[in-house]
Design a protein around this motif. Structure first.
Motif, PDB file in Angstrom:
ATOM      1  N   ILE A  64      18.889 -85.724  14.509  1.00 36.93           N
ATOM      2  CA  ILE A  64      18.884 -85.610  16.024  1.00 36.93           C
ATOM      3  C   ILE A  64      20.294 -85.395  15.891  1.00 36.93           C
ATOM      4  CG2 ILE A  64      19.166 -87.650  17.008  1.00 36.93           C
ATOM      5  CD1 ILE A  64      16.691 -88.606  15.482  1.00 36.93           C
ATOM      6  N   TYR A  65      20.673 -84.483  17.200  1.00 33.50           N
ATOM      7  CA  TYR A  65      22.371 -83.794  17.090  1.00 33.50           C
ATOM      8  C   TYR A  65      22.444 -84.105  18.787  1.00 33.50           C
ATOM      9  CZ  TYR A  65      20.586 -81.006  13.064  1.00 33.50           C
ATOM     10  OH  TYR A  65      20.417 -80.615  12.081  1.00 33.50           O
ATOM     11  N   THR A  66      23.582 -84.394  19.156  1.00 32.87           N
ATOM     12  CA  THR A  66      23.415 -84.731  20.379  1.00 32.87           C
ATOM     13  C   THR A  66      25.282 -84.858  20.432  1.00 32.87           C
ATOM     14  OG1 THR A  66      24.892 -87.047  19.443  1.00 32.87           O
ATOM     15  CG2 THR A  66      22.702 -87.428  20.564  1.00 32.87           C
ATOM     16  N   GLU A  67      25.563 -84.509  21.375  1.00 35.70           N
ATOM     17  CA  GLU A  67      27.379 -84.039  21.962  1.00 35.70           C
ATOM     18  C   GLU A  67      27.226 -84.486  23.270  1.00 35.70           C
ATOM     19  OE1 GLU A  67      29.556 -80.683  21.510  1.00 35.70           O
ATOM     20  OE2 GLU A  67      29.036 -80.300  22.974  1.00 35.70           O
ATOM     21  N   ALA A  68      29.033 -85.012  23.168  1.00 33.89           N
ATOM     22  CA  ALA A  68      28.932 -85.915  23.854  1.00 33.89           C
ATOM     23  C   ALA A  68      29.850 -85.534  24.292  1.00 33.89           C
ATOM     24  CB  ALA A  68      28.963 -87.865  24.346  1.00 33.89           C
ATOM     25  N   ARG A  69      31.375 -86.242  25.620  1.00 36.07           N
ATOM     26  CA  ARG A  69      32.607 -86.508  25.740  1.00 36.07           C
ATOM     27  C   ARG A  69      33.489 -87.895  24.973  1.00 36.07           C
ATOM     28  NH1 ARG A  69      35.007 -82.252  28.437  1.00 36.07           N
ATOM     29  NH2 ARG A  69      34.065 -81.325  29.692  1.00 36.07           N
ATOM     30  N   SER A  70      32.887 -88.096  24.011  1.00 33.08           N
ATOM     31  CA  SER A  70      33.734 -88.598  23.145  1.00 33.08           C
ATOM     32  C   SER A  70      32.686 -88.839  21.787  1.00 33.08           C
ATOM     33  CB  SER A  70      33.730 -90.728  23.724  1.00 33.08           C
ATOM     34  OG  SER A  70      32.545 -91.503  24.259  1.00 33.08           O
ATOM     35  N   GLN A  71      33.200 -90.134  20.610  1.00 35.71           N
ATOM     36  CA  GLN A  71      31.995 -89.947  19.542  1.00 35.71           C
ATOM     37  C   GLN A  71      31.545 -90.781  19.496  1.00 35.71           C
ATOM     38  OE1 GLN A  71      32.440 -88.130  16.555  1.00 35.71           O
ATOM     39  NE2 GLN A  71      30.693 -88.700  16.718  1.00 35.71           N
ATOM     40  N   GLN A  72      31.894 -92.184  20.771  1.00 32.48           N
ATOM     41  CA  GLN A  72      30.873 -93.272  20.433  1.00 32.48           C
ATOM     42  C   GLN A  72      29.942 -92.960  21.543  1.00 32.48           C
ATOM     43  OE1 GLN A  72      32.838 -96.692  22.557  1.00 32.48           O
ATOM     44  NE2 GLN A  72      30.925 -97.937  22.709  1.00 32.48           N
ATOM     45  N   GLU A  73      29.982 -92.475  22.761  1.00 30.19           N
ATOM     46  CA  GLU A  73      29.163 -92.162  23.482  1.00 30.19           C
ATOM     47  C   GLU A  73      27.704 -90.581  22.451  1.00 30.19           C
ATOM     48  OE1 GLU A  73      28.628 -89.457  27.483  1.00 30.19           O
ATOM     49  OE2 GLU A  73      30.343 -89.884  27.377  1.00 30.19           O
ATOM     50  N   ALA A  74      28.483 -89.947  21.911  1.00 31.42           N
ATOM     51  CA  ALA A  74      27.821 -89.429  21.553  1.00 31.42           C
ATOM     52  C   ALA A  74      26.451 -89.923  19.958  1.00 31.42           C
ATOM     53  CB  ALA A  74      28.255 -87.979  20.633  1.00 31.42           C
ATOM     54  N   ASP A  75      27.455 -91.279  19.404  1.00 29.57           N
ATOM     55  CA  ASP A  75      26.411 -91.544  18.228  1.00 29.57           C
ATOM     56  C   ASP A  75      25.840 -93.169  19.387  1.00 29.57           C
ATOM     57  OD1 ASP A  75      27.717 -90.843  16.515  1.00 29.57           O
ATOM     58  OD2 ASP A  75      29.503 -92.327  16.333  1.00 29.57           O
ATOM     59  N   GLU A  76      26.235 -93.514  20.607  1.00 24.67           N
ATOM     60  CA  GLU A  76      25.194 -94.069  21.845  1.00 24.67           C
ATOM     61  C   GLU A  76      24.141 -93.515  21.978  1.00 24.67           C
ATOM     62  OE1 GLU A  76      27.971 -96.138  24.317  1.00 24.67           O
ATOM     63  OE2 GLU A  76      28.730 -97.891  22.999  1.00 24.67           O
ATOM     64  N   LEU A  77      24.300 -92.409  22.641  1.00 25.94           N
ATOM     65  CA  LEU A  77      23.042 -91.053  22.429  1.00 25.94           C
ATOM     66  C   LEU A  77      22.146 -91.303  21.390  1.00 25.94           C
ATOM     67  CD1 LEU A  77      21.971 -89.748  25.127  1.00 25.94           C
ATOM     68  CD2 LEU A  77      23.446 -87.538  24.416  1.00 25.94           C
ATOM     69  N   ALA A  78      22.795 -90.896  20.325  1.00 26.13           N
ATOM     70  CA  ALA A  78      21.196 -90.148  19.417  1.00 26.13           C
ATOM     71  C   ALA A  78      21.012 -91.914  18.906  1.00 26.13           C
ATOM     72  CB  ALA A  78      22.426 -90.462  17.724  1.00 26.13           C
ATOM     73  N   ASN A  79      21.177 -92.482  18.396  1.00 25.86           N
ATOM     74  CA  ASN A  79      21.074 -94.247  18.684  1.00 25.86           C
ATOM     75  C   ASN A  79      19.635 -94.582  19.478  1.00 25.86           C
ATOM     76  OD1 ASN A  79      22.108 -94.879  16.566  1.00 25.86           O
ATOM     77  ND2 ASN A  79      24.155 -95.856  17.346  1.00 25.86           N
ATOM     78  N   ARG A  80      19.994 -93.950  20.022  1.00 22.87           N
ATOM     79  CA  ARG A  80      19.317 -94.575  22.244  1.00 22.87           C
ATOM     80  C   ARG A  80      18.171 -94.114  21.721  1.00 22.87           C
ATOM     81  NH1 ARG A  80      19.943 -91.755  27.796  1.00 22.87           N
ATOM     82  NH2 ARG A  80      18.513 -91.061  28.007  1.00 22.87           N
ATOM     83  N   PHE A  81      18.207 -93.082  20.765  1.00 20.58           N
ATOM     84  CA  PHE A  81      16.612 -91.245  21.304  1.00 20.58           C
ATOM     85  C   PHE A  81      16.184 -92.017  19.561  1.00 20.58           C
ATOM     86  CE2 PHE A  81      17.822 -88.902  24.223  1.00 20.58           C
ATOM     87  CZ  PHE A  81      16.890 -88.017  24.944  1.00 20.58           C
ATOM     88  N   ILE A  82      16.606 -92.181  18.758  1.00 20.15           N
ATOM     89  CA  ILE A  82      16.067 -92.819  17.632  1.00 20.15           C
ATOM     90  C   ILE A  82      15.490 -94.141  18.004  1.00 20.15           C
ATOM     91  CG2 ILE A  82      16.761 -94.694  15.315  1.00 20.15           C
ATOM     92  CD1 ILE A  82      19.098 -91.881  14.855  1.00 20.15           C
TER      93      ILE A  82
END
Length: 462
Positions: free
Chosen positions: A435-453
Motif C-alpha cells: 500500500i503506497y500513499t502520497e499526500a501533503r503531510s506525512q500524517q495524512e499519508a499514513d492515515e490514508l494508508a491505514n484507512r485502506f488497510i
C-alpha cells in the motif's frame, strides 16, 4: 537463504544449495540459458555480449563463471570488469553487441548478487524475453560449442571513461557553467563502483570531490539502499566540509539521491523531479514515471506545458511508456533518472551531470531548489493476506468501490484523489498487498494508508 527467478533476471544469496541459493551451478545454468536465447534471436556467424559487475565480494567469482559459460556457447565476451549498470547499457549500444549481463544485486546487502539481463539495445528484457530464458533454463535446453568454435574474452576497461565522454557531449550538460561555478560535493558510493565513476565525472567537470566510502571493495559500510536512515555519515560530512551538496548512489549506480548544503535529504523522489525541471526548461515535452512515484513530477511537467503519464512499476515498463509517449525525461521515484537523449536506462551519472547544470544555471543553493517544488509525503506499508484469498478479486472490488475517482488498473489499483493518492499492488512472490500513499503531510499519508488497510480487512475479514 534465497534464489529468486524472474523475467528480469536471477538474484539470490551466495552459497548454500543449488536451486535454493545463487550458487556457481545456478550462475552457469542461467548464463547458459541467456546465451542460448541470444543465439536464437538471430542466426549469424558470431555473437558478442558485454559483461560488467559492481564491487560485490562475490562479483569476480560470478563474473568468471558467467563469462566462461558464454565462451563455452561460442559467444565472444567484452569484459568491462568493475563497472556500473548504466555503463554496461551504454557499452552494449556502442559495441553493437547482442546483449549484456550486469552482475549486481542493486541495493541488496553484500551477501546478494544477481544476473541482470539486457537485450541488443542495452535495455532490460521485456516479459516475453525473460520468460523465454526461464523456460530454457527449466528445460536445460542448451547446446555448447565444439572446441574449434569457442568464444573469446576481450577486456575493455575504458567504458566508464567513454560513458562520461558521451555525457559531456550532451547539449544540456552545461560543462562551461559547471566549471565556472566551482562547486564542492561529498560522494558516498557505498564502497562500490560509483567510487570509480563519479569522481571521474566530477573531475572532468572541475567539481571538487570529497570521497566517502569510495573504495570499490564490496564492504558496504551501511545498508546500501540510499535512504535517509542509512546516510548519517554523509549528512554530517556535507556540513563539516561546507560542501554545496552530497551525492549518494546504490552499488550499481542506477539510483541517485542528494543531501543539501544543510545536511538534509533532498528527497529521493525529488531527484527525478529536479532533473526533469531542468530538462523541460530547455526541451519542453512529456514525462513518465511509475505509478508509485511522486505526483510532483506531474505538477512540474504541467508547469512546463507537457503531458505526464504513469506506467506500471518496473524499469522496462517505464521505458516502454516513454517510447510510446515520446517522453524527453522519465524514470522512477527511487532516484532513477532515464534520459533518452543518452540511453533508455536509469543512469545516476547523467542525472548528476544534469543536476549540476541546473544548479550552476540557477545560481541557488540546493535547499532553495528543493523549496521550489510542491511538498509531498509518502507512506509505504503492506498487509499480509491468507494464501487462499483471491487477491485479484479484492483489487477489483476496491476499484469498483472507488469508481467515481480517477482509477488506473494496469498495475494493481491506483486511486487518484484530488489531494492525494493510494496505490495497491499485489506481490508476485508472497501473499501480501503493498500500500503506497502520497499526500501533503506525512500524517495524512499514513492515515490514508491505514484507512485502506482497514478497508481491506473489512472486505476480507482477515
Amino acid at each position: 537463504m534465497t534464489l529468486i527467478k524472474s523475467i528480469s533476471g536471477i538474484r539470490g544469496t551466495i552459497g548454500g544449495v543449488p536451486g535454493n541459493n545463487l550458487t556457481p551451478i545456478d550462475a552457469v545454468r542461467y548464463a547458459a540459458a541467456y546465451g542460448s536465447w541470444i543465439k536464437q534471436q538471430r542466426d549469424k556467424e558470431s555473437y558478442r555480449v558485454v559483461v560488467g559487475r559492481d564491487a560485490r565480494i562475490s562479483g569476480e567469482m560470478v563474473q568468471q563463471l558467467v563469462m566462461n559459460t558464454l565462451v563455452g556457447l561460442g559467444i565472444n565476451v567484452i569484459d568491462l570488469g568493475l563497472s556500473t549498470t548504466p555503463t554496461v547499457e551504454v557499452a552494449v549500444a556502442l559495441e553493437h553487441a547482442d546483449g549484456g549481463i550486469i552482475l549486481t544485486a542493486s541495493h541488496n546487502p553484500k551477501e546478494w548478487n544477481a544476473l541482470k539481463l539486457l537485450n541488443s539495445k542495452g535495455e532490460f528484457l521485456n516479459a516475453k524475453a525473460g520468460q523465454e530464458i526461464l523456460d530454457i533454463a527449466e528445460k536445460g535446453d542448451t547446446t555448447f560449442a565444439d572446441v574449434d568454435s569457442l568464444g573469446a574474452i576481450t577486456v575493455n576497461d575504458a567504458y566508464i571513461d567513454m560513458h562520461i565522454d558521451e555525457i559531456l557531449d550532451l547539449p544540456l550538460v552545461n560543462v562551461e557553467a559547471i566549471k565556472k561555478a566551482k562547486l564542492k560535493v561529498v560522494v558516498d558510493a557505498v564502497n562500490s563502483t560509483g567510487g570509480i565513476a563519479i569522481p571521474l565525472l566530477l573531475d572532468a567537470l572541475d567539481v571538487h570531490c570529497t570521497k566517502l566510502y569510495c573504495t570499490p571493495n564490496g564492504e558496504f559500510p551501511h545498508n546500501p539502499e540510499p535512504l535517509k536512515e542509512h546516510l548519517g555519515d554523509l549528512m554530517e560530512l556535507v556540513v563539516e566540509e561546507q560542501a554545496d551538496f552530497g551525492i549518494v548512489v546504490d552499488p550499481d549506480v542506477d539510483r541517485l539521491a542528494f543531501v543539501d548544503e544543510k545536511g538534509e535529504m533532498f528527497g529521493e523522489e525529488y531527484t527525478l523531479v529536479a532533473v526533469a525541471d531542468y530538462v523541460l526548461g530547455h526541451t519542453p515535452g512529456n514525462t513518465v514515471s511509475n505509478m508509485s512515484s511522486s505526483r510532483a513530477l506531474r505538477d512540474i511537467t504541467e508547469k512546463h506545458g507537457g503531458s505526464y503519464t504513469a506506467s506500471a512499476v518496473g524499469e522496462v515498463n517505464v521505458v516502454q511508456q516513454m517510447k510510446d509517449t515520446n517522453a524527453v525525461i522519465g524514470g522512477e521515484g527511487n532516484g532513477g533518472v532515464i534520459y533518452p537523449e543518452l540511453h533508455y536506462g536509469r543512469d545516476s551519472l547523467v542525472g548528476i551531470a544534469l543536476f549540476l547544470s541546473f544548479l550552476a544555471e540557477q545560481n541557488k543553493t540546493v535547499s532553495e531548489i528543493r523549496a521550489q517544488y510542491p511538498a509531498y509525503f509518502m507512506s509505504k506499508k503492506k498487509i499480509t493476506l491468507t494464501p487462499q484469498l483471491d487477491v485479484d478479486l479484492l483489487l477489483k472490488t476496491m476499484a469498483e468501490r472507488y469508481a467515481s475517482e480517477e482509477i488506473k488498473t494496469i498495475d494493481g489499483v491506483k486511486i487518484d484523489f484530488p489531494e492525494n493518492w493510494v496505490h495497491l499492488r499485489k506481490s508476485n512472490t508472497e501473499p501480501i498487498i503493498r500500500i503506497y500513499t502520497e499526500a501533503r503531510s506525512q500524517q495524512e499519508a499514513d492515515e490514508l494508508a491505514n484507512r485502506f488497510i482497514a478497508e481491506i480487512k473489512e472486505i476480507t475479514g482477515i
